[in-house]
Design an enzyme around this catalytic site. Sequence first.
Site, short mmCIF file in Angstrom:
data_model
loop_
_atom_site.label_atom_id
_atom_site.label_comp_id
_atom_site.label_asym_id
_atom_site.label_seq_id
_atom_site.Cartn_x
_atom_site.Cartn_y
_atom_site.Cartn_z
N ASN A 1 0.87 -1.17 0.00
CA ASN A 1 0.00 0.00 0.00
C ASN A 1 0.91 1.23 0.00
O ASN A 1 1.48 1.58 1.02
CB ASN A 1 -0.89 -0.03 1.24
CG ASN A 1 -1.85 1.14 1.31
OD1 ASN A 1 -1.80 2.03 0.47
ND2 ASN A 1 -2.72 1.12 2.31
N ARG B 1 -2.52 -2.10 -3.38
CA ARG B 1 -3.71 -1.28 -3.15
C ARG B 1 -3.61 -0.05 -4.06
O ARG B 1 -2.65 0.70 -3.99
CB ARG B 1 -3.78 -0.83 -1.70
CG ARG B 1 -5.01 0.00 -1.50
CD ARG B 1 -5.02 0.76 -0.23
NE ARG B 1 -6.26 1.50 -0.18
CZ ARG B 1 -6.51 2.45 0.68
NH1 ARG B 1 -5.62 2.75 1.59
NH2 ARG B 1 -7.65 3.08 0.67
N HIS C 1 -12.57 3.79 -0.60
CA HIS C 1 -12.68 2.84 0.51
C HIS C 1 -13.47 1.59 0.11
O HIS C 1 -13.97 0.88 0.98
CB HIS C 1 -13.44 3.44 1.73
CG HIS C 1 -12.70 4.50 2.47
ND1 HIS C 1 -13.36 5.54 3.10
CD2 HIS C 1 -11.38 4.68 2.71
CE1 HIS C 1 -12.47 6.33 3.68
NE2 HIS C 1 -11.26 5.82 3.46
N HIS D 1 -17.64 3.48 7.20
CA HIS D 1 -16.18 3.43 7.40
C HIS D 1 -15.79 4.79 7.98
O HIS D 1 -15.75 5.79 7.27
CB HIS D 1 -15.49 3.17 6.06
CG HIS D 1 -13.99 3.16 6.13
ND1 HIS D 1 -13.23 2.03 5.92
CD2 HIS D 1 -13.11 4.15 6.40
CE1 HIS D 1 -11.94 2.32 6.05
NE2 HIS D 1 -11.85 3.62 6.35
N ARG E 1 -10.61 16.78 6.45
CA ARG E 1 -11.34 17.14 5.23
C ARG E 1 -12.74 17.63 5.59
O ARG E 1 -13.37 17.09 6.49
CB ARG E 1 -11.48 15.93 4.31
CG ARG E 1 -10.20 15.57 3.61
CD ARG E 1 -10.37 14.33 2.76
NE ARG E 1 -9.30 13.38 3.04
CZ ARG E 1 -9.39 12.08 2.88
NH1 ARG E 1 -10.50 11.53 2.43
NH2 ARG E 1 -8.36 11.30 3.17
N GLU F 1 -14.75 1.37 14.72
CA GLU F 1 -14.44 0.15 15.48
C GLU F 1 -14.19 0.44 16.95
O GLU F 1 -14.40 -0.42 17.80
CB GLU F 1 -13.17 -0.51 14.91
CG GLU F 1 -13.40 -1.18 13.58
CD GLU F 1 -12.08 -1.61 12.93
OE1 GLU F 1 -11.14 -2.00 13.64
OE2 GLU F 1 -12.01 -1.54 11.69
N GLU G 1 -8.55 -4.37 4.87
CA GLU G 1 -8.40 -4.15 3.43
C GLU G 1 -7.26 -4.99 2.87
O GLU G 1 -7.35 -5.52 1.76
CB GLU G 1 -8.13 -2.66 3.17
CG GLU G 1 -9.37 -1.81 3.39
CD GLU G 1 -9.06 -0.36 3.68
OE1 GLU G 1 -8.54 -0.09 4.79
OE2 GLU G 1 -9.32 0.49 2.84
P1 AMP Z 1 -8.15 5.25 10.72
O1 AMP Z 1 -8.02 6.32 9.66
O2 AMP Z 1 -9.09 4.18 10.35
O3 AMP Z 1 -6.84 4.76 11.23
O4 AMP Z 1 -8.84 5.99 11.98
C1 AMP Z 1 -8.27 7.06 12.66
C2 AMP Z 1 -9.30 7.64 13.63
O5 AMP Z 1 -9.69 6.59 14.52
C3 AMP Z 1 -8.79 8.78 14.49
O6 AMP Z 1 -9.72 9.85 14.47
C4 AMP Z 1 -8.74 8.18 15.88
O7 AMP Z 1 -9.12 9.11 16.84
C5 AMP Z 1 -9.77 7.09 15.83
N1 AMP Z 1 -9.43 6.05 16.79
C6 AMP Z 1 -8.43 5.15 16.71
N2 AMP Z 1 -8.37 4.38 17.84
C7 AMP Z 1 -9.35 4.83 18.64
C8 AMP Z 1 -9.80 4.48 19.95
N3 AMP Z 1 -9.22 3.49 20.63
N4 AMP Z 1 -10.84 5.16 20.45
C9 AMP Z 1 -11.43 6.15 19.76
N5 AMP Z 1 -11.04 6.53 18.53
C10 AMP Z 1 -10.02 5.89 17.98
#
Ligand code: AMP
Length: 399
Positions: A7, A90, A179, A207, A240, A333, A385
């Site tokens: 990726n 990717r 995504h 997502h 964004r 998640e 992914e």
């Molecule tokens: P991603 O782009 O999928 O890696 O997601 C990043 C976002 O997920 C960020 O805004 C983080 O604040 C949120 N995030 C990651 N881990 C946690 C967590 N344990 N609790 C709350 N938000 C989280």
Amino acid sequence: MKILVLNAGSSSLKYQLFNMESSEVLAKGNCERIGAGGTITHKRPNADPLFEELNLENHGVALERVLALLCSDEYGVIKSISEIDAVGHRVAHGGEQLKESSIVTESVIKYLETIVPINPLHGPPALAGMKACLELMPEVKQVAVFDTSFYSEIEDFRYIYPIPYEFYENDKIRRYGFHGTSHRYVSAQLAKCLGKPIEELKIITCHLGNGSSITAVDGGKAIDTSMGFSPQEGIEMGTRSGSIDPTIVPYLMKTKGYTAQEVEDIINKKSGLLGVSGISNDCRNVNEAAEAGNKRAELAIKILINGIKKHIGSYVAELNGLDAVVFTAGIGENDWTIREKVCDNMDYLGIEIDKEKNKNFKRGIPFDITAKGAKVATWVIPTDEEYMIAIDTQRLANK
Ligand code: AMP
């Protein structure tokens, strides 16, 4: 069969080596600051991670080092490159022509080069990754898996923007959606979890990460999605803006004298949770500030929740029904508070969650948070992914 998934970002190269028989990740890592120094974090199960600082001039040099690490006596998991059966890349954008995951050929590369103007950030590094592989491991089959493929069958009235039609015909301005690999993966996982054929399900997949998108999936096929011509459209994201009135852009240029690039930076890098809260693009920090009474942080979260709710509502209308909602990615998640707020007051649509289950969810596995008796199932499903890319790569490499 061993598959290496790559990726490539503008200054990064993430990798995972899968053993497909056991669905195991043998090693994974990330090269960062490519072109401006360089670091590699290399991880294997049950071993200390390796962190290296070195000069990574370009993606080719980074890949060379990754392959050397994967084959090394000390940090390796394979004896030689010949153990890698295929490489999956990717690729964010497949344009209008590459509708499905494809074996990387000269003509695929040529086409991807022609669409760099509509994919300026992700196109060049993905191409660099593919070219580096062709050079360093010419015998190994390569597969490109596109984020846009999942949307290749959405109908024209959902992908054509109501601007002069020539801009679609001549300039290929249309909704592409992004995504897709994640939405495809979690919708398939959900069907497995429910024990129902995906063909019978109407699903909305959320997502929610630093970049966020929402997709309506009918019978396993995406019918609409919130991201559009670029990953800029849709709901509020980390930095964004998501969808805004388009006249804000020329208005800012005319009244403030900003260049197109400056306005792009504002809506792409300085907006969203960061821009509204003035605190952070990270939802955790914004949540914390909101809880401590910071009004702008609270507002940023309210805008996010409202955007998600509006998309869910409009997709129920487009789907003419709903069986399940899925939350995935960093926020989806992990952040139970966001899920609770999104699902609050949605019982009219049949969405009701068990607040205790939602709060005490188990991380890293598909988790059912549906309230007893609710018409719509609500699940938290970790996205993967890279694994989805590995599966597509295996399928095509075996053909
Ligand atoms: P991603 O782009 O999928 O890696 O997601 C990043 C976002 O997920 C960020 O805004 C983080 O604040 C949120 N995030 C990651 N881990 C946690 C967590 N344990 N609790 C709350 N938000 C989280």
